[in-house]
Enzyme design. Structure first.
Site: not given
Length: 377
Positions: A154, A247, A257, A268
């Site tokens: 990430h 998104e 957000y 998961y």
């Protein structure tokens, strides 16, 4: 069904942002992918040089020029140290809007800690491409995400130059540290806005606040993987959800957000994230979400006349779904989605419109390709 849940292939319709939309088949135009170049190792981003050349990054830590005829140039010299591994490596690249005079390129990557202690973070550098296109010169690191973390996940890392000349950099929350996306005292899960020299614009939304870093533009993001400007100059991103909840967002100054407080995804293997909420006061809703996920990637708006009837539409790549999606908007709401290249069989990493008006796609594999998408009736 959530209000913005994307239909599965067998369903005839889906609803996005409270507007029912039709999933259309790709019959109006025939899209033919032409191989421009191949033999790229996990290419991540493409930028367009003069004379029909391309500048491409490869995740293991290489940047190279591709000639107009598809010939691969040798890796450029002058890159900084890069922590390649997992999802990390050399990632996005864009040309300065005044590249013709400045020869400046901006690129982001996973930057190892100077102490080599196993931690890293996303960094943004700029350099000049040498006249012979073999070397990056005058390298400067203009932003480094804080804090560094021991993670290979990430990184985010999509760069956009706004029309005012500032840079927006989309940053992931490094996966194991998702709660930090709500913490304004770090850069995890944030969009940051800086000047080209790395300084902070005085009109950033959190400038002057002791409880927030001044570079932050918006927050509550998970793992942005695509970013672009719309024809009207507005800024759009897409980001990976967990299991579901990819998104599209339109980040504006100071907004939250929501990740990980609200999401349309789940853990998961199943199970709700946090309280399992999709809405909360003070947190922005996505313009659109995919549930189940398609693993979104690069994105672009079509502004050329190469694709009759498509001008103004958005195209989004999909890593998991192995395709592109063309999205039509009515205002800020989605009215149609079309699957493109459904038989490609490769992960789509990046998609951008070239100076010639055609769309170009990078496929993410050890023998990745640069494709030109040509349309015929």
């Amino acid at each position: 069904m959530p209000s913005t849940a994307l239909c599965r292939r067998r369903a005839p319709r889906f609803c996005a942002a409270a507007l029912c939309c039709t999933l259309v088949s790709a019959h109006a135009l025939h899209i033919q992918p032409q191989v421009v170049a191949q033999g790229l190792q996990n290419p991540w981003a493409v930028a367009f040089l003069p004379e029909g050349k391309f500048l491409v990054t490869e995740r293991p830590g290489r940047m190279r020029v591709i000639a107009a005829d598809g010939t691969l140039g040798a890796p450029l010299q002058g890159l900084p140290a890069i922590a390649a591994g997992g999802q990390g490596g050399l990632l996005d690249v864009v040309l300065d809007s005044d590249f013709a005079h400045s020869r400046t390129v901006y690129f982001c990557y996973s930057e190892p800690a100077p102490t080599n202690n196993g931690t890293n973070s996303t960094a943004l550098s700029k350099a000049q491409l040498s006249a012979d296109q073999t070397t990056l010169e005058n390298l400067q690191v203009i932003f480094s995400q804080r804090p560094k973390k021991a993670s290979q996940l990430h990184f985010g890392c999509r760069i956009v130059e706004r029309r005012d000349g500032t840079l927006l950099l989309a940053l992931g929350e490094r996966y194991h540290f998702k709660e930090e996306a709500q913490n304004l005292q770090n850069h995890l899960g944030k969009i940051v806005r800086i000047h080209k020299d790395g300084s902070v614009p005085k009109d950033n939304p959190f400038v002057g606040r002791s409880d927030a870093l001044p570079e932050i533009w918006s927050y509550g993001h998970r793992n942005p993987q695509g970013a672009t400007l719309a024809p009207d100059g507005s800024y759009w991103i897409n980001e990976h959800g967990p299991q579901g909840g990819d998104e599209i967002n339109r980040p504006t100054a100071g907004k939250n957000y929501g990740w990980p407080v609200i999401t349309y995804g789940e853990n998961y293997g199943g199970g709700k994230i946090g309280d399992g909420k999709t809405h909360q006061a003070g947190m922005a809703q996505p313009v659109h979400h995919w549930t189940p996920s398609i693993a979104v990637s690069g994105m672009a708006f079509i502004t050329s006349d190469r694709y009759p009837g498509w001008k103004g539409d958005m195209v989004v790549g999909a890593l998991k779904a192995l395709r592109l999606e063309r999205i039509r908007f009515e205002g800020n709401k989605i009215s149609k989605v079309e699957y493109l290249l459904p038989d490609l069989g490769q992960r789509v990493r990046d998609v951008r419109q070239g100076p010639d008006g055609w769309l170009y796609v990078l496929t993410d594999r050890s023998n990745g390709q640069l494709l030109r998408l040509v349309a015929t009736p």
